[in-house]
Design a protein around this motif. Structure first.
Motif, mmCIF file in Angstrom:
data_model
loop_
_atom_site.group_PDB
_atom_site.id
_atom_site.type_symbol
_atom_site.label_atom_id
_atom_site.label_comp_id
_atom_site.label_asym_id
_atom_site.label_seq_id
_atom_site.Cartn_x
_atom_site.Cartn_y
_atom_site.Cartn_z
ATOM 1 N N GLU A 1 -16.852 36.197 -8.636
ATOM 2 C CA GLU A 1 -17.423 34.958 -8.105
ATOM 3 C C GLU A 1 -18.128 35.309 -6.806
ATOM 4 O OE1 GLU A 1 -14.059 32.430 -7.670
ATOM 5 O OE2 GLU A 1 -13.732 32.187 -9.840
ATOM 6 N N SER A 2 -19.374 34.901 -6.672
ATOM 7 C CA SER A 2 -20.139 35.299 -5.488
ATOM 8 C C SER A 2 -21.336 34.394 -5.286
ATOM 9 C CB SER A 2 -20.599 36.758 -5.639
ATOM 10 O OG SER A 2 -21.220 37.220 -4.455
ATOM 11 N N GLY A 3 -21.946 34.538 -4.142
ATOM 12 C CA GLY A 3 -23.170 33.835 -3.802
ATOM 13 C C GLY A 3 -23.737 34.446 -2.538
ATOM 14 N N PRO A 4 -25.038 34.398 -2.346
ATOM 15 C CA PRO A 4 -25.639 34.972 -1.135
ATOM 16 C C PRO A 4 -25.014 34.393 0.131
ATOM 17 C CG PRO A 4 -27.338 34.384 -2.739
ATOM 18 C CD PRO A 4 -26.047 33.813 -3.252
ATOM 19 N N GLY A 5 -24.544 35.278 1.005
ATOM 20 C CA GLY A 5 -24.001 34.855 2.284
ATOM 21 C C GLY A 5 -22.556 34.421 2.270
ATOM 22 N N ARG A 6 -21.883 34.478 1.119
ATOM 23 C CA ARG A 6 -20.476 34.032 1.091
ATOM 24 C C ARG A 6 -19.526 35.049 0.477
ATOM 25 N NH1 ARG A 6 -18.729 31.582 -3.708
ATOM 26 N NH2 ARG A 6 -20.308 31.208 -5.304
ATOM 27 N N GLY A 7 -19.914 36.311 0.476
ATOM 28 C CA GLY A 7 -19.014 37.348 0.009
ATOM 29 C C GLY A 7 -18.818 37.336 -1.494
ATOM 30 N N THR A 8 -17.944 38.213 -1.945
ATOM 31 C CA THR A 8 -17.680 38.355 -3.380
ATOM 32 C C THR A 8 -16.179 38.419 -3.614
ATOM 33 O OG1 THR A 8 -19.753 39.551 -3.746
ATOM 34 C CG2 THR A 8 -18.037 39.818 -5.408
ATOM 35 N N THR A 9 -15.735 37.777 -4.679
ATOM 36 C CA THR A 9 -14.333 37.846 -5.089
ATOM 37 C C THR A 9 -14.263 38.369 -6.514
ATOM 38 O OG1 THR A 9 -13.729 35.966 -3.685
ATOM 39 C CG2 THR A 9 -12.199 36.572 -5.453
ATOM 40 N N PHE A 10 -13.573 39.500 -6.696
ATOM 41 C CA PHE A 10 -13.307 40.022 -8.035
ATOM 42 C C PHE A 10 -11.906 39.591 -8.445
ATOM 43 C CE2 PHE A 10 -16.908 42.813 -7.458
ATOM 44 C CZ PHE A 10 -17.366 43.014 -8.757
ATOM 45 N N LEU A 11 -11.790 39.123 -9.676
ATOM 46 C CA LEU A 11 -10.489 38.674 -10.173
ATOM 47 C C LEU A 11 -10.128 39.436 -11.448
ATOM 48 C CD1 LEU A 11 -12.129 35.729 -9.221
ATOM 49 C CD2 LEU A 11 -9.693 35.183 -9.138
ATOM 50 N N ILE A 12 -8.878 39.830 -11.534
ATOM 51 C CA ILE A 12 -8.356 40.517 -12.718
ATOM 52 C C ILE A 12 -7.173 39.713 -13.235
ATOM 53 C CG2 ILE A 12 -7.242 42.603 -13.600
ATOM 54 C CD1 ILE A 12 -8.674 44.161 -11.395
ATOM 55 N N GLU A 13 -7.182 39.438 -14.524
ATOM 56 C CA GLU A 13 -6.094 38.702 -15.154
ATOM 57 C C GLU A 13 -5.548 39.552 -16.300
ATOM 58 O OE1 GLU A 13 -6.173 34.175 -15.986
ATOM 59 O OE2 GLU A 13 -6.666 35.117 -17.915
ATOM 60 N N LEU A 14 -4.258 39.843 -16.249
ATOM 61 C CA LEU A 14 -3.615 40.656 -17.275
ATOM 62 C C LEU A 14 -2.442 39.898 -17.869
ATOM 63 C CD1 LEU A 14 -3.560 44.130 -15.475
ATOM 64 C CD2 LEU A 14 -4.927 43.536 -17.487
ATOM 65 N N PRO A 15 -2.278 39.945 -19.187
ATOM 66 C CA PRO A 15 -1.152 39.237 -19.809
ATOM 67 C C PRO A 15 0.184 39.879 -19.441
ATOM 68 C CG PRO A 15 -2.266 40.601 -21.439
ATOM 69 C CD PRO A 15 -3.106 40.655 -20.189
ATOM 70 N N ILE A 16 1.196 39.053 -19.271
ATOM 71 C CA ILE A 16 2.536 39.565 -18.995
ATOM 72 C C ILE A 16 3.163 39.998 -20.308
ATOM 73 C CG2 ILE A 16 4.840 39.000 -18.120
ATOM 74 C CD1 ILE A 16 3.493 36.930 -16.292
ATOM 75 N N ILE A 17 3.394 41.294 -20.436
ATOM 76 C CA ILE A 17 3.983 41.860 -21.652
ATOM 77 C C ILE A 17 5.260 42.575 -21.252
ATOM 78 C CG2 ILE A 17 3.651 43.443 -23.592
ATOM 79 C CD1 ILE A 17 0.637 43.036 -23.219
#
Length: 539
Positions: A382-398
């Motif tokens: 998730e990102s936009g000019p001037g507001r940084g970037t957020t990377f998200l990782i979602e992994l199933p609980i096994i």
């Protein structure tokens, strides 16, 4: 229309040059010429943000005619595809003789029939053919059908070329990692030997009666050496090439391991790290090595985004972990410049990169995407000019079988044990002294040798109950010593404990996997030495 046979395509590749859109157009036009009887044709093909303009002819072309065909083709394509193409560079026109080529001169045509080449829903090229008279409806339909089929074929060629580039880049990356693995293997061996001495002697000193000040200083020495050993261990983990192996892992632990590798770089670039890790985060089944590769790539990308140009550049990397009923979620939020919507849409595309030449292959996030997908999870940004970037990782609980974990502790006092004759084989004097010290504290009679050859000579002259040997040594290493004992049916072969500072080298791993003996990885804890000795003597 029916395309040329595979044999014709194979013949056109005899020069060793890869088959491309121009080759395809030449073969198609030669197949089409008997029906439409054109004198020349031209094409505009978009490749890597530039225009390629081949001119196909059945006769001699003067330079003036060639340039006129070239200029008119580009102008017609810009009008067809849009004004954005005005700024694109164009290669000099390539004149290609068709199989019906003759010596008669060809004048610049008065009229053309243009057909767009549409790849991936966008106009990425144009084919134009000279016409002495207007085409009949049947000829025109055949011509445009041919252009449509050519577009589909070019799309397949582009996909094959992209896949080929991806395979080549991965092979190059694999070769690089192999070289890195060899380098790290040697460095790790050289670092782990002195670290074993530092940590081992610190543990021996902690067994003594010390005043509080001296104890704290020695504990600091041990803690700093242990921190260095973790960095070496993490480097070995990243350099090791092995098949995916999933096991119960805590993502908080993996995040902390990766940060240990990058803490120095983040600190010198004035990047603050804020951790909000859920202490109750559940474990899940993952390949720890692969997931650490993903985490490292995201952290390095965030670091580069916040790097700035001046010495005063600074930023903050916030890392959060959480979980719901079904998934573990990790978020990496940086305070960099952010990305446009177009860049955000392409970040996982192979070979796409916004970095300067030489700073990346454009494969890091592509590989990361594949790893997370193979784990049944998802990764997005998730990102936009001037507001940084957020990377998200979602992994199933096994859920998986829990693996026992050993808690770190100070070396335990020596327990009462029968005195045995033990031979320590290592080319490092500090390791000899360390093992001699801890084993003599337990009441054993300890002797030393500097290599396998010297050890064999001693074994031949006097009895021993146990051998502790390094893997890599000059003259003769531990594996050859073990094989000689086994070949001689010496029962000591079952009572050999191996120690090594190199767990990456393929030959070392292969050997250790083929024997049923204890292994101590340097730097080791004195408790582990004692436990391994007791177990080996009981065999």
């Amino acid at each position: 229309m029916e395309f040329p046979s595979p044999h014709a395509i194979q013949d056109s590749k005899a020069s060793g040059r890869s088959f491309g859109a121009v080759d395809l157009l030449k073969l198609v036009l030669e197949a089409l010429h008997p029906t439409l009887q054109f004198d020349l044709a031209a094409a505009v093909i978009c490749e890597d943000n530039r225009h390629v303009v081949p001119v196909f002819t059945t006769g001699r072309l003067s330079p003036a005619v060639t340039e006129g065909v070239h200029v008119q083709a580009l102008a017609a394509f810009v009008e067809l595809a849009g004004a954005d193409h005005v700024t694109w560079p164009s290669d000099p026109p390539a004149v290609i003789q068709l199989s019906t080529f003759g010596e008669r001169p060809i004048a610049e045509p008065d009229s053309y029939e243009d057909a767009p080449l549409v790849v991936g829903g966008a106009v990425t090229g144009m084919l134009r053919m000279s016409v002495a008279r207007p085409l009949t409806q049947e000829q025109r339909s055949r011509y445009f059908a041919m252009a449509s089929d050519v577009s589909k074929a070019i799309e397949r060629l582009d996909a094959q070329r992209g896949q080929s580039r991806l395979v080549q880049e991965r092979l190059l990356q694999s070769e690089k990692m192999s070289s890195v693995g060899q380098l790290v293997s040697g460095v790790a061996h050289e670092l782990n030997n002195p670290l074993t001495g530092i940590m081992g002697f610190a543990q021996l000193l902690l067994l003594r009666d010390l005043d509080e000040s001296a104890r704290k200083q020695i504990e600091t020495i041990y803690a700093e050496a242990e921190r260095a050993s973790k960095i070496v261990s993490n480097l070995l983990t990243f350099a090791r090439r092995r098949k995916a192996q999933k096991e119960p892992s805590n993502l908080n632990t993996l995040i902390e391991r990766v940060l240990e590798l990058r803490n120095y770089d983040l600190r010198v670039r004035n990047i603050e790290t804020e951790l909000e890790l859920d202490p109750a985060l559940p474990e899940t089944m993952v390949d720890a090595n692969q997931i650490q590769q993903v985490l490292l790539n995201i952290i390095i990308n965030a670091e580069q985004a916040m790097r700035g140009d001046g010495e005063g550049a600074e930023g903050t990397l916030r890392i959060r972990s959480s979980a719901d009923e079904r998934n573990v979620i990790v978020a990496f939020q940086d305070t960099g410049p952010g990305m446009s919507a177009e860049t955000l849409r392409r970040i996982f595309d192979p070979f796409f990169t916004t970095k300067e030449a030489g700073e990346g292959t454009g494969l890091g996030l592509t590989i990361s995407y594949g790893i997370i997908e193979d784990h049944g999870g998802r990764i997005w940004a998730e990102s936009g000019p001037g507001r940084g970037t957020t990377f998200l990782i979602e992994l199933p609980i096994i859920a998986g079988a829990a693996t026992p974990r050993r808690a770190a502790s100070e070396p335990a006092p020596a327990a009462a044990i029968e005195r045995r004759r033990i031979l320590v084989v290592d080319d490092e004097e500090s390791i000899q002294q360390l093992l001699t010290g801890v084993l003599e504290m337990d009441g054993h009679d300890v002797h030393v040798a500097s290599n396998g050859r010297e050890a064999l000579d001693r074994v031949g002259r006097e009895p021993f109950d146990l051998i502790i040997t390094d893997i890599k040594m000059p003259v003769m290493g531990g594996p050859d010593l073990y094989r000689r004992l086994s070949d001689d049916a010496n029962p000591l072969a079952r009572r050999v404990i191996f120690i090594t500072g190199d767990t990456v080298a393929p030959e070392t791993r292969k050997f250790l996997q083929g024997v049923d003996n204890a292994v101590l990885a340097k730097p080791f804890r004195l408790r582990d030495v004692r436990e391994s000795v007791r177990a080996a003597l009981a065999r």
